[in-house]
Write a protein that holds these residues in place. Structure first.
Motif, PDB file in Angstrom:
ATOM      1  N   ALA A   9       0.822  -1.207   0.000  1.00  0.00           N
ATOM      2  CA  ALA A   9       0.000   0.000   0.000  1.00  0.00           C
ATOM      3  C   ALA A   9       0.856   1.256   0.000  1.00  0.00           C
ATOM      4  CB  ALA A   9      -0.927  -0.009   1.219  1.00  0.00           C
ATOM      5  N   LEU A  10       1.977   1.240   0.709  1.00  0.00           N
ATOM      6  CA  LEU A  10       2.871   2.402   0.725  1.00  0.00           C
ATOM      7  C   LEU A  10       3.497   2.642  -0.649  1.00  0.00           C
ATOM      8  CD1 LEU A  10       4.685   1.919   4.176  1.00  0.00           C
ATOM      9  CD2 LEU A  10       3.095   3.756   3.556  1.00  0.00           C
ATOM     10  N   ASP A  11       3.724   1.576  -1.396  1.00  0.00           N
ATOM     11  CA  ASP A  11       4.316   1.726  -2.735  1.00  0.00           C
ATOM     12  C   ASP A  11       3.382   2.462  -3.690  1.00  0.00           C
ATOM     13  OD1 ASP A  11       6.644   0.479  -1.967  1.00  0.00           O
ATOM     14  OD2 ASP A  11       6.042  -1.505  -2.689  1.00  0.00           O
ATOM     15  N   LYS A  12       2.093   2.539  -3.381  1.00  0.00           N
ATOM     16  CA  LYS A  12       1.130   3.228  -4.235  1.00  0.00           C
ATOM     17  C   LYS A  12       1.166   4.756  -4.034  1.00  0.00           C
ATOM     18  CE  LYS A  12      -0.658  -0.720  -5.651  1.00  0.00           C
ATOM     19  NZ  LYS A  12      -0.533  -1.187  -7.060  1.00  0.00           N
ATOM     20  N   LEU A  13       1.906   5.224  -3.033  1.00  0.00           N
ATOM     21  CA  LEU A  13       1.903   6.645  -2.683  1.00  0.00           C
ATOM     22  C   LEU A  13       3.056   7.386  -3.348  1.00  0.00           C
ATOM     23  CD1 LEU A  13       1.267   6.328   1.177  1.00  0.00           C
ATOM     24  CD2 LEU A  13      -0.424   6.432  -0.675  1.00  0.00           C
ATOM     25  N   THR A  14       2.866   8.705  -3.460  1.00  0.00           N
ATOM     26  CA  THR A  14       3.967   9.551  -3.915  1.00  0.00           C
ATOM     27  C   THR A  14       4.981   9.679  -2.784  1.00  0.00           C
ATOM     28  OG1 THR A  14       2.969  11.599  -3.110  1.00  0.00           O
ATOM     29  CG2 THR A  14       2.315  10.850  -5.314  1.00  0.00           C
ATOM     30  N   PRO A  15       6.213  10.105  -3.072  1.00  0.00           N
ATOM     31  CA  PRO A  15       7.211  10.267  -2.002  1.00  0.00           C
ATOM     32  C   PRO A  15       6.735  11.161  -0.872  1.00  0.00           C
ATOM     33  CG  PRO A  15       8.268  10.352  -4.139  1.00  0.00           C
ATOM     34  CD  PRO A  15       6.799  10.334  -4.411  1.00  0.00           C
ATOM     35  N   ARG A  16       6.027  12.282  -1.201  1.00  0.00           N
ATOM     36  CA  ARG A  16       5.566  13.176  -0.155  1.00  0.00           C
ATOM     37  C   ARG A  16       4.480  12.507   0.688  1.00  0.00           C
ATOM     38  NH1 ARG A  16       3.175  19.191  -1.283  1.00  0.00           N
ATOM     39  NH2 ARG A  16       1.661  17.950  -2.460  1.00  0.00           N
ATOM     40  N   GLU A  17       3.541  11.821   0.023  1.00  0.00           N
ATOM     41  CA  GLU A  17       2.478  11.134   0.759  1.00  0.00           C
ATOM     42  C   GLU A  17       3.063  10.055   1.674  1.00  0.00           C
ATOM     43  OE1 GLU A  17      -1.156  11.508  -2.525  1.00  0.00           O
ATOM     44  OE2 GLU A  17       0.185   9.751  -2.501  1.00  0.00           O
ATOM     45  N   ARG A  18       4.028   9.321   1.142  1.00  0.00           N
ATOM     46  CA  ARG A  18       4.653   8.264   1.926  1.00  0.00           C
ATOM     47  C   ARG A  18       5.351   8.855   3.153  1.00  0.00           C
ATOM     48  NH1 ARG A  18       6.813   2.969   0.375  1.00  0.00           N
ATOM     49  NH2 ARG A  18       8.264   2.280   2.009  1.00  0.00           N
ATOM     50  N   ARG A  19       6.060   9.971   2.953  1.00  0.00           N
ATOM     51  CA  ARG A  19       6.768  10.595   4.064  1.00  0.00           C
ATOM     52  C   ARG A  19       5.792  11.035   5.159  1.00  0.00           C
ATOM     53  NH1 ARG A  19      10.792  10.847   7.518  1.00  0.00           N
ATOM     54  NH2 ARG A  19      11.268  12.981   8.212  1.00  0.00           N
ATOM     55  N   ILE A  20       4.661  11.608   4.751  1.00  0.00           N
ATOM     56  CA  ILE A  20       3.664  12.063   5.727  1.00  0.00           C
ATOM     57  C   ILE A  20       3.074  10.882   6.499  1.00  0.00           C
ATOM     58  CG2 ILE A  20       1.376  13.131   5.939  1.00  0.00           C
ATOM     59  CD1 ILE A  20       2.173  14.972   3.630  1.00  0.00           C
ATOM     60  N   ILE A  21       2.732   9.807   5.798  1.00  0.00           N
ATOM     61  CA  ILE A  21       2.145   8.634   6.460  1.00  0.00           C
ATOM     62  C   ILE A  21       3.142   8.011   7.447  1.00  0.00           C
ATOM     63  CG2 ILE A  21       1.329   6.284   6.084  1.00  0.00           C
ATOM     64  CD1 ILE A  21      -0.722   8.430   5.431  1.00  0.00           C
ATOM     65  N   VAL A  22       4.391   7.908   7.031  1.00  0.00           N
ATOM     66  CA  VAL A  22       5.407   7.315   7.908  1.00  0.00           C
ATOM     67  C   VAL A  22       5.560   8.146   9.172  1.00  0.00           C
ATOM     68  CG1 VAL A  22       7.866   6.834   8.139  1.00  0.00           C
ATOM     69  CG2 VAL A  22       6.639   6.127   6.071  1.00  0.00           C
ATOM     70  N   ARG A  23       5.654   9.472   9.003  1.00  0.00           N
ATOM     71  CA  ARG A  23       5.842  10.332  10.174  1.00  0.00           C
ATOM     72  C   ARG A  23       4.604  10.371  11.070  1.00  0.00           C
ATOM     73  NH1 ARG A  23       8.646  16.021   9.696  1.00  0.00           N
ATOM     74  NH2 ARG A  23       8.227  15.720  11.926  1.00  0.00           N
ATOM     75  N   ARG A  24       3.436  10.251  10.495  1.00  0.00           N
ATOM     76  CA  ARG A  24       2.204  10.343  11.270  1.00  0.00           C
ATOM     77  C   ARG A  24       1.836   9.058  11.997  1.00  0.00           C
ATOM     78  NH1 ARG A  24      -0.810  13.483  13.452  1.00  0.00           N
ATOM     79  NH2 ARG A  24      -2.812  13.068  12.457  1.00  0.00           N
ATOM     80  N   PHE A  25       2.194   7.892  11.392  1.00  0.00           N
ATOM     81  CA  PHE A  25       1.685   6.639  11.939  1.00  0.00           C
ATOM     82  C   PHE A  25       2.736   5.574  12.217  1.00  0.00           C
ATOM     83  CE2 PHE A  25      -1.750   8.472   9.323  1.00  0.00           C
ATOM     84  CZ  PHE A  25      -2.736   8.614  10.290  1.00  0.00           C
ATOM     85  N   LEU A  26       3.866   5.619  11.545  1.00  0.00           N
ATOM     86  CA  LEU A  26       4.775   4.476  11.595  1.00  0.00           C
ATOM     87  C   LEU A  26       6.049   4.721  12.388  1.00  0.00           C
ATOM     88  CD1 LEU A  26       4.414   3.265   7.888  1.00  0.00           C
ATOM     89  CD2 LEU A  26       3.186   2.482   9.922  1.00  0.00           C
ATOM     90  N   GLU A  27       6.380   5.957  12.683  1.00  0.00           N
ATOM     91  CA  GLU A  27       7.559   6.221  13.509  1.00  0.00           C
ATOM     92  C   GLU A  27       7.198   6.108  14.985  1.00  0.00           C
ATOM     93  OE1 GLU A  27       9.021  10.055  12.400  1.00  0.00           O
ATOM     94  OE2 GLU A  27      10.112   9.286  10.635  1.00  0.00           O
ATOM     95  N   GLU A  28       8.193   5.737  15.794  1.00  0.00           N
ATOM     96  CA  GLU A  28       7.944   5.599  17.231  1.00  0.00           C
ATOM     97  C   GLU A  28       7.559   6.939  17.841  1.00  0.00           C
ATOM     98  OE1 GLU A  28      10.244   3.997  21.276  1.00  0.00           O
ATOM     99  OE2 GLU A  28      11.144   3.738  19.284  1.00  0.00           O
ATOM    100  N   ASP A  29       8.261   7.990  17.468  1.00  0.00           N
ATOM    101  CA  ASP A  29       7.935   9.341  17.931  1.00  0.00           C
ATOM    102  C   ASP A  29       7.110  10.031  16.847  1.00  0.00           C
ATOM    103  OD1 ASP A  29       7.796  11.679  19.304  1.00  0.00           O
ATOM    104  OD2 ASP A  29       9.873  12.308  18.913  1.00  0.00           O
ATOM    105  N   LYS A  30       5.796   9.846  16.882  1.00  0.00           N
ATOM    106  CA  LYS A  30       4.917  10.331  15.813  1.00  0.00           C
ATOM    107  C   LYS A  30       4.864  11.857  15.801  1.00  0.00           C
ATOM    108  CE  LYS A  30       2.030   6.194  15.939  1.00  0.00           C
ATOM    109  NZ  LYS A  30       2.930   5.495  16.880  1.00  0.00           N
TER     110      LYS A  30
END
Length: 294
Positions: free
Chosen positions: A228-249
């Motif tokens: 699902a992440l591969d379907k996103l643009t680099p900016r969208e992917r970066r936002i999703i990772v920072r919002r939901f997938l990093e330990e320090d969101k």
């Protein structure tokens, strides 16, 4: 568990008890004078004389706790600690005999020792539980009519009412007093290579099949998320990772600072990215809640 004194210890106990019983009894006026000399002048000879004269009191009180199963020498030693505390705190100006005052300190010291050492598990931590601990044996001996000396339900209720505790408290304390501590590493039976008591404990954790299923599910969800992440643009992917997938969101405002846009714009991009990921997951047969549960 009952403790059996060795012959040497028994002889030592008898010598101590004999010496305690031979100590002279203090007259009231002399007792007050000794207490005054200790309180006002810290006269150690006076303090030692009071203690020696009341050692017989310690012996008598300690003997009343022999049923605890702990060494008599230790009970007397703890009683002497209480006696010394009583000497330190005694007010000679009050018209009270020292033996009356000291008895409470001696009993308290011995009881605290028994509570600390009768089991590796603390059975009595409140005043009510302490009272139950020290009175249950006596009350059970007076009341028990059940099989093998066990209390009946009605008898447990009588004790609970008398000591202001619950029936469950009585049952737990009865179990504690009738079953000595047992190591989980103790062997079952006489075979040295046999099973241990800990082998009989129920394992409440997941079984091998459940563990394997959970591991397989985690791998599947991780693969879905990566797809699902591969379907996103680099900016969208970066936002999703920072919002939901990093330990320090990160917050929307923090990400907005990074990209030089408002937090509302970041929220819009995030919403669009999540819709893409949900659609991708639906094609693979998953559900939205599986996206970040890996």
């Amino acid at each position: 568990m009952a403790y059996a004194d060795s012959a040497a210890t028994e002889r030592s106990n008898r010598r101590y008890i004999s010496a305690a019983m031979d100590a002279p009894v203090l007259e009231r006026e002399y007792e007050v004078d000794l207490a005054r000399r200790w309180n006002e002048k810290r006269d150690e000879r006076a303090m030692h004389e009071i203690i020696e004269a009341h050692a017989r009191l310690v012996v008598r009180i300690a003997a009343g706790f022999r049923s605890s199963g702990l060494p008599m020498a230790d009970l007397m030693q703890e009683g002497n600690i209480g006696l010394m505390e009583a000497v330190e705190r005694f007010d000679h100006e009050r018209e009270v005999r020292f033996s009356t005052y000291a008895s409470w300190w001696i009993v308290a010291s011995i009881q605290n020792y028994i509570l600390r050492n009768s089991s590796i598990v603390r059975a009595a931590t409140t005043p009510k539980q302490r009272r139950l601990f020290f009175n249950l044996r006596r009350l059970r001996a007076q009341l028990s009519t059940g099989f093998d000396g066990q209390l009946t339900t009605d008898e447990r209720q009588i004790i609970a009412d008398k000591l202001d505790v619950t029936v469950a408290d009585v049952e737990r304390m009865e179990l504690h007093l009738t079953r000595p501590d047992q190591s989980l590493n103790a062997m079952i039976g006489l075979e040295d290579d046999g099973a241990q008591f800990q082998d009989l404990l129920e394992d409440t954790g997941p079984g091998p099949e459940e563990l394997a299923a959970n591991a397989s599910g985690r791998r599947t969800r991780k693969k879905w998320l990566e797809t699902a992440l591969d379907k996103l643009t680099p900016r969208e992917r970066r936002i999703i990772v920072r919002r939901f997938l990093e330990e320090d969101k990160s917050t929307l405002a923090e990400i907005g600072v990074e990209f030089g846009v408002s937090k509302e714009r970041i929220r819009q991009i995030e919403s669009r990215a999540l819709q893409k990921m949900h659609a991708s997951l639906a094609q693979m047969g998953g559900s939205p809640k599986d996206l970040f549960d890996s």
